[in-house]
Every structure is written in C-alpha cells, then in structure tokens.
Design an enzyme around this catalytic site. Structure first.
Site, mmCIF file in Angstrom:
data_model
loop_
_atom_site.group_PDB
_atom_site.id
_atom_site.type_symbol
_atom_site.label_atom_id
_atom_site.label_comp_id
_atom_site.label_asym_id
_atom_site.label_seq_id
_atom_site.Cartn_x
_atom_site.Cartn_y
_atom_site.Cartn_z
ATOM 1 C CB SER A 17 -0.929 -0.012 1.218
ATOM 2 O OG SER A 17 -0.193 -0.250 2.413
ATOM 3 C CB ALA A 53 -2.058 18.880 13.962
ATOM 4 C CG ASP A 110 1.232 15.010 16.000
ATOM 5 O OD1 ASP A 110 1.559 14.201 16.890
ATOM 6 O OD2 ASP A 110 1.650 14.953 14.834
ATOM 7 C CG HIS A 150 4.200 7.727 20.462
ATOM 8 N ND1 HIS A 150 4.392 8.973 21.035
ATOM 9 C CD2 HIS A 150 3.268 7.910 19.481
ATOM 10 C CE1 HIS A 150 3.607 9.851 20.439
ATOM 11 N NE2 HIS A 150 2.922 9.237 19.499
ATOM 12 C CD GLN A 177 6.997 7.139 12.186
ATOM 13 O OE1 GLN A 177 7.163 7.151 10.965
ATOM 14 N NE2 GLN A 177 6.290 8.055 12.820
ATOM 15 C CG PHE A 217 10.189 13.803 7.677
ATOM 16 C CD1 PHE A 217 9.692 15.079 7.876
ATOM 17 C CD2 PHE A 217 10.021 13.225 6.426
ATOM 18 C CE1 PHE A 217 9.032 15.768 6.866
ATOM 19 C CE2 PHE A 217 9.360 13.906 5.410
ATOM 20 C CZ PHE A 217 8.872 15.179 5.626
ATOM 21 C CG HIS A 267 1.602 1.920 4.487
ATOM 22 N ND1 HIS A 267 0.418 1.895 3.793
ATOM 23 C CD2 HIS A 267 1.707 3.175 5.000
ATOM 24 C CE1 HIS A 267 -0.169 3.085 3.879
ATOM 25 N NE2 HIS A 267 0.601 3.880 4.603
#
Length: 286
Positions: A17, A53, A110, A150, A177, A217, A267
C-alpha cells in the site's frame, strides 16, 4: 528474537500500500494525480491519505479520498481524535459512510499548536472503541505501531500495552512508523504477539531521497537513523543523485529482509512522489 515472524502473523499474500498527503494547492493536486498515474498500475491493495493536526486537512483528506475511490483504488483516510469531540468524529464517520468509504487509519494524532484542550479522546484505543460502537464492522480499521517506541511514551512496556489496547478495542491491522532497523520490527512483533496481538503489523517504509528532510522527520517522530547511514548521507553533501542511489540500496535491502522474515506486506510513505517507491517496487519484483 527469531528475526522472522511466527506463522500466526503471516498473511498468505503480502499486502502492499501507499500513503499520500492531501495537496494544499492546485499544482500540488496535479502533482499527486501524476504520481497516482505512475503508482496505481502497480496494483496497491489500498492507499491511505493523511489528516492534519486536529483535523486541519479534513476537507482536503475527504476530497482526495473520494477522487482516489473514483479511480478504482480503495482509499483509507486517516482519522485523528486528539483535540476533537465525539460529535465531530461521529459526523466525519457519517460522511465517510455516505461516500462508501470502508477503510480508515485511526490515530491519536498531534495537538495543533495553540490548542490547549486534548478533547474527548485521550488515546487512539478510545477512538477505535468509539468507531466500533458507532459503526459496527463497517470500517476496516488500521492503527499505528511504533517498533522504536512512540516519542511520547513513558516506557517501552507502556507503549506496547497501548498498542495492544488498540487491537483489543477492535483494530483489524497496524501500520508501523518507518524505521531502518529490521531487528526492531521483528522484536516488536514478537513482543506484541506475547500480549495476544495477532493482527497483521505492516512495516512502514520511508524512501531516502533527501538527507536533511529525512533527519528532520526522524527527529520529530522518534525514528532512529543508524549512525552509519547518517554519516554516509552526510558525506554526499548536495549530491542528490548519490543520496538517491544510496537510499534506494539501503531501503530496498531493508524491504527484502522484512519480506524474507515474514512481514505481511509493506506500506510506502511516498511523500506524494512516485520515483523512489516505483523503483524499489520494481527491484523487489512485487
């Protein structure tokens, strides 16, 4: 850690994907259409479309998803809940249902800058639970996973438990992620399996095409860039072709190891560009 996945987590056919973000300008919209013309012939299972966000790109996300669905490809809008209300999320879900959308990516999201209130949802697990209560099995729900944890997690254990809670609340699958360390992914899947998580956990893949952008990033999202990769990229200076060629080699090798180890798919975070993703796809023989 085995370095490969147990049979319970392996899908019979890997799922591939792409992710796009909603364009903010007419030129951006045209660029994304051109990108889709190059990528859609590859036959992705679905594409996801991000959500700003606090839902700041809500209309752009919806417009992009509807346009993609009309092109015959399943589209999954991101849905973030932080700073939102149950009534607002309910309205968004109703809009998606009315437009025949059956796939979403449910995220905590966020906090927008300047917003002081977290809203009626604290965690993505609460959003997943709400979507299931409101819509039953209408939506296939993807959630996020963080093999390297995270950035706001208090501990690795708590982060893993939060992930397991999202699955228990009704998620069908997860997208990670991005990362560059395959061992972190395999370890995460093994640990999640011990907590009873049996849904597919699909690795998120970030092509490397721009050194400073990738480092920025990665700093924001907590993805670790191995020192040897950072130093090699830094050494290329402004040589974009060298950065691109090295990035293709590194990320393609990562994909090969993930698929060989039993990852249930990939992905690709395309950043609305086709070239790097398409080249990796071809190298992998997908």
């Amino acid at each position: 850690m085995s370095g490969s996945l147990d049979n319970k987590t392996i899908m019979t056919q890997p799922s591939f994907s792409f992710e796009f973000f909603p364009p903010k300008t007419a030129d951006g919209a045209e660029k994304l259409r051109a990108t889709r013309q190059q990528l859609f012939p590859l036959g992705p299972k679905f594409v996801s479309v991000t959500f700003g966000a606090g839902g700041s790109t809500q209309q752009g996300t919806l417009d992009t998803v509807i346009e993609i669905q009309r092109e015959g490809v399943e589209a999954a809008p991101h849905l973030s809940c932080v700073g939102s209300t149950k009534e607002n999320i309910r309205q968004i879900l109703e809009t998606y249902r009315a437009n025949g959308i059956r796939h979403i990516v449910a995220l905590r999201g966020d906090m927008p800058s300047g917003m002081g209130e977290i809203g009626e949802f604290r965690y993505a697990s609460e959003l997943v639970e709400f979507v299931r209560a409101e819509t039953g099995e209408w939506f296939h729900i993807e959630v996020a996973a963080y093999p390297e944890y995270h950035p706001q997690a208090k501990s690795p254990r708590l982060d893993l438990e939060h992930f397991a809670n999202k699955v228990k609340a009704g998620a069908n699958a997860a997208i990670t992620q991005y990362f560059f360390n395959a061992d972190a992914y395999f370890r995460f899947v093994d640990d999640a399996s011990r907590l009873g998580v049996a849904v597919p956990i699909v690795p998120g893949i970030m092509p490397i095409t721009n050194y400073s952008q990738m480092m920025r990033f990665s700093e924001m999202c907590g993805a670790e860039v191995p020192r040897w990769i950072a130093k090699r990229l830094e050494g290329f200076g402004d040589d974009r072709e060298a950065i691109r060629a090295f990035g293709l080699d590194v990320v393609t090798a990562l994909c090969e190891r993930l698929l060989a180890g039993g990852a249930p798919g990939l992905h690709f975070y395309t950043l609305n560009a086709a070239s790097a993703t398409k080249t990796m796809w071809q190298r992998l023989g997908l």
